[in-house]
Scaffold this motif. Structure first.
Motif: not given
Length: 296
Positions: A118-121, A189-191, A194-198, A255-256
């Motif tokens: 879901s996130s790794i290159s 997950n890029r969107i 950060p919403m969950i983190n915020e 993104y921290a």
């Protein structure tokens, strides 16, 4: 193509296996743990029973779906004579690279290798193989049998033929494929993260409580589930892993991960799967209620 192998019998792996089997693909479900395989098959059976109860499928279709799945504990045995392998192991770059290196060695030369990361290159994962042109990302959404979206991620060397094939295959199993480029977190997950983190930062800064934050997002933004409850469902360790991938990839402090998220993961408070996260799931009925809410 009618033969698929899925690596990993966890939440995503058994969901992917369930979906392909329901569309009459022969699925080899592979996991190093026999207990994990039994648990995964039990989950598939339970989900099929739920679909029968809701009259979405018949008992005959349920039986046929289960008959389409064969389990294996050895990768080399499970990938014999398959056209596509979908890796759905833990979101860990080192582990995925190890699996893909092995897959490259034991799979037929024409076998396409996909990852549910879901996130790794994709390019990073493909680099450990001798067939980077045949490596692609298929990011399914949870719960897989219900959610329509599949992010299709092209690595740097992925060919047009493999891309088009994967898009068409996704349509054949009732999904809506969306092509995205290979950047950390992709689109979903890029969107989302950060919403969950915020939301966690909002709790951490005592702006509001857990239920209040989730209620604002559900009633104010028409989200079916609040971000903190969704984080519990995804797994707080998974959320942390994805945020770390994006933070490392972009070197952008936005993104921290929130210190509260880091501490909860270190304390083993991972959400539904551990029995406690932002909510308490020690009562099995509560966990079942969350699952039903998400599966409805």
């Amino acid at each position: 193509m009618k033969n698929i192998a899925v690596i990993g019998a966890g939440t995503m792996g058994n969901g992917i296996a369930h979906t392909f089997a329901q569309f009459d693909y022969k699925v080899h479900l592979i996991d190093v743990s026999d207990a994990a395989l039994k648990k995964g098959l039990a989950t598939i059976t339970k989900n099929l029973d739920r679909m029968v109860a809701k009259e979405k499928i018949t008992e005959v279709e349920k039986t046929a779906t289960l008959m389409n799945i064969t389990s294996f504990t050895e990768i080399s045995e499970g990938v014999k004579n398959v056209d596509l392998v979908i890796e759905a192991a833990t979101e860990n770059a080192v582990l995925k690279s190890k699996i893909f290196k092995e897959l490259d060695e034991v799979c037929d030369a024409e076998t396409i290798l996909a990852t549910n990361t879901s996130s790794i290159s994709i390019t990073q994962i493909a680099a450990v193989t001798k067939r980077p042109e045949k490596v692609i990302g298929m990011h399914f959404m949870n719960p897989v049998p219900i959610m329509k979206l599949v992010e299709i991620i092209r690595g740097y060397n992925t060919t047009d033929e493999v891309m088009q094939f994967t898009v068409e295959l996704s349509k054949k199993i009732g999904k809506t494929p969306v092509e995205v480029n290979d950047y950390p977190g992709f689109v979903a997950n890029r969107i989302l993260m950060p919403m969950i983190n915020e939301s966690i930062e909002t709790l951490y800064n005592s702006v509001a409580g857990v239920a209040e934050i989730d209620t604002v997002m559900k009633l104010g933004m028409a989200h079916p589930m609040g971000p903190l409850q969704l984080a519990d469902f995804i797994g707080l360790d998974v959320c942390l892993s994805i945020l770390n991938v994006m933070y490392d990839g972009f070197k952008n402090p936005k993104y921290a991960p929130c210190p509260l998220l880091v501490n909860m993961v270190m304390a083993g408070k991972l959400g539904v799967k551990s029995g406690e996260g932002f909510y308490d799931y020690t009562d099995s009925r509560k966990a079942e209620k969350v699952a039903q809410m998400f599966n409805s």
